[in-house]
Scaffold this motif. Structure first.
Motif, PDB file in Angstrom:
ATOM      1  N   ILE A 163       0.757  -1.152   0.413  1.00 22.84           N
ATOM      2  CA  ILE A 163       0.447  -0.100   0.427  1.00 22.84           C
ATOM      3  C   ILE A 163       0.735   1.169  -0.312  1.00 22.84           C
ATOM      4  N   THR A 164       2.298   1.509   0.578  1.00 21.49           N
ATOM      5  CA  THR A 164       2.902   2.067   0.726  1.00 21.49           C
ATOM      6  C   THR A 164       3.428   2.651  -0.245  1.00 21.49           C
ATOM      7  N   ARG A 165       4.034   1.687  -1.176  1.00 19.25           N
ATOM      8  CA  ARG A 165       4.117   1.756  -2.573  1.00 19.25           C
ATOM      9  C   ARG A 165       3.733   2.644  -3.501  1.00 19.25           C
ATOM     10  N   ARG A 166       2.756   1.946  -3.005  1.00 23.07           N
ATOM     11  CA  ARG A 166       1.147   3.004  -4.296  1.00 23.07           C
ATOM     12  C   ARG A 166       1.208   4.107  -3.644  1.00 23.07           C
ATOM     13  N   VAL A 167       1.074   3.938  -2.705  1.00 23.72           N
ATOM     14  CA  VAL A 167       1.252   5.585  -2.354  1.00 23.72           C
ATOM     15  C   VAL A 167       2.073   6.498  -2.197  1.00 23.72           C
TER      16      VAL A 167
END
Length: 395
Positions: A253-257
């Motif tokens: 999720i962090t990567r996508r943010v």
């Protein structure tokens, strides 16, 4: 008196185990399903260390505005039903730090000083993405003030929003002109309160941002210093942080943010989008003309770069040293543990933007593109950021 006895069940242990085995398997499957669901948060809380005119939930001068107004994070996570909550703080960086410490936020956009104060005070966050450098600051005075330059303001009443990156920028600017904050009669006010006090004539001087231009246009103030005079030499750097807990629980999720924010930085760097970008920033309530005035002469690609390059890291090192020197922060910051470039590198690779932004060396000079590190690599703040120490060396 009643007597309790243990009664032996006629069914054998083996038979009982055979009977219960399907139920045990079912419970294991449900547990695995719940663990999978837990890998995706129900919501993401995003902090913004600023607020628009009159408390509007919009800001100008940052790529965070693009992500927010265009709803790109909402779109990215729509299929998974993840809610995006935006929190705008009139109290700026200090407000973000307080929200972080209370467990309210997962991500935040702030300037360098409050980020360093938070980290040095024990906030468990990591810096994962750059967002702005060489930010302009302004000094405005009442129209009838005799002050015409920085050297003239010694002993006079001036508004400064303490605890923000602006305070550190002002300390650098004052030092370059032989002054210290203690040489002034300082009033701690946020940008909107300072502009109001200056406009009403209750205050002689105020440091701030482009919001002071409105007072100038109304004839209620005169600008006696602008960051445009020295290309933001003393201005803030900023960036995005994430809690270590969120990072550990939701790395994808962090990567996508991060990827979504990098897309916004790429969009903002396109000259064809400049007009729309100003319109987005103007939702903050500040005139579009003021954004044009400040930004038309600037290289948006360079100014809004998301890179965590040697220049950005060195600015944070210098910011920490300056903040200690000016008595604004205590404690230490382990920059090797604070900066994590792996998510940025993953986003640049996924979007094919590895060579789009030109990294700058510690002195702010363009250098060859950053080598593409191995997956999960973290930049070494020790080996890559030993540039000149002090505001006099800043570009």
């Amino acid at each position: 008196m009643a007597e309790w006895k243990t009664v032996e069940h006629p069914m054998s242990t083996a038979a009982l185990t055979k009977l219960l085995l399907p139920w045990i398997a079912c419970l294991v499957w449900v547990g695995g399903f719940e663990a999978a669901v837990a890998a995706v948060p129900t919501e993401i809380n995003f902090g913004v260390a600023s607020v628009g005119l009159g408390g509007r939930p919009f800001v100008g001068g940052s790529v965070v505005s693009v992500v927010h107004v265009k709803g790109w994070l909402e779109e990215e996570f729509k299929d998974q039903g993840i809610k995006i909550n935006w929190h705008f703080f009139k109290t700026a960086g200090p407000g973000v730090n307080e929200a972080y410490s209370n467990g309210v936020l997962d991500f935040a956009w702030q300037g360098d000083l409050p980020q360093l104060i938070g980290r040095a005070s024990g906030l468990k966050v990591k810096y994962i993405l750059g967002a702005g450098r060489r930010q302009y600051i302004y000094l405005a005075a009442k129209p009838n003030s005799s002050a015409a330059r920085i050297e003239d303001i010694k002993g006079r009443s001036v508004a400064i929003h303490k605890g923000t990156c602006l305070q550190l920028s002002i300390a650098r600017l004052l030092a370059a002109h032989g002054l210290r904050e203690r040489d002034l009669k300082v009033y701690n006010m946020d940008g909107l309160a300072a502009a109001s006090a200056l406009g009403s004539g209750d205050l002689e001087l105020a440091f701030g941002a482009f919001n002071l231009l409105a007072l100038r246009d109304q004839g209620l103030a005169k600008v006696i210093y602008s960051g445009a005079e020295d290309d933001g030499r003393y201005g803030c750097s900023g960036g995005f942080t994430v809690t270590e807990d969120f990072l550990a629980r939701y790395p994808d999720i962090t990567r996508r943010v991060v990827k979504t924010i990098v897309k916004a930085a790429r969009w903002s760097a396109d000259p064809a989008n400049r007009g729309e970008l100003y319109a987005i920033w103007a939702k903050s309530g500040f005139p579009l003309e003021h954004f044009k005035e400040e930004w038309d002469s600037q290289d948006l690609k360079r100014k809004l770069s998301p890179l965590i390059d040697d220049f950005q890291i060195n600015r944070y090192r210098v910011a920490l040293e300056d903040a200690r020197k000016f008595g604004l922060v205590r404690g230490k910051v382990d920059f090797d543990r604070y900066f994590d470039r792996s998510y940025l590198e993953a986003a640049l690779t996924e979007l094919g933007l590895q060579d789009f932004w030109i990294p700058e060396d510690a002195e702010g000079k363009p250098q060859s593109p950053i080598p593409h590190p191995e997956s999960g690599a973290r930049i070494s703040a020790v080996s890559n950021a030993r540039g000149p120490q002090g505001p006099e060396h800043a570009p």
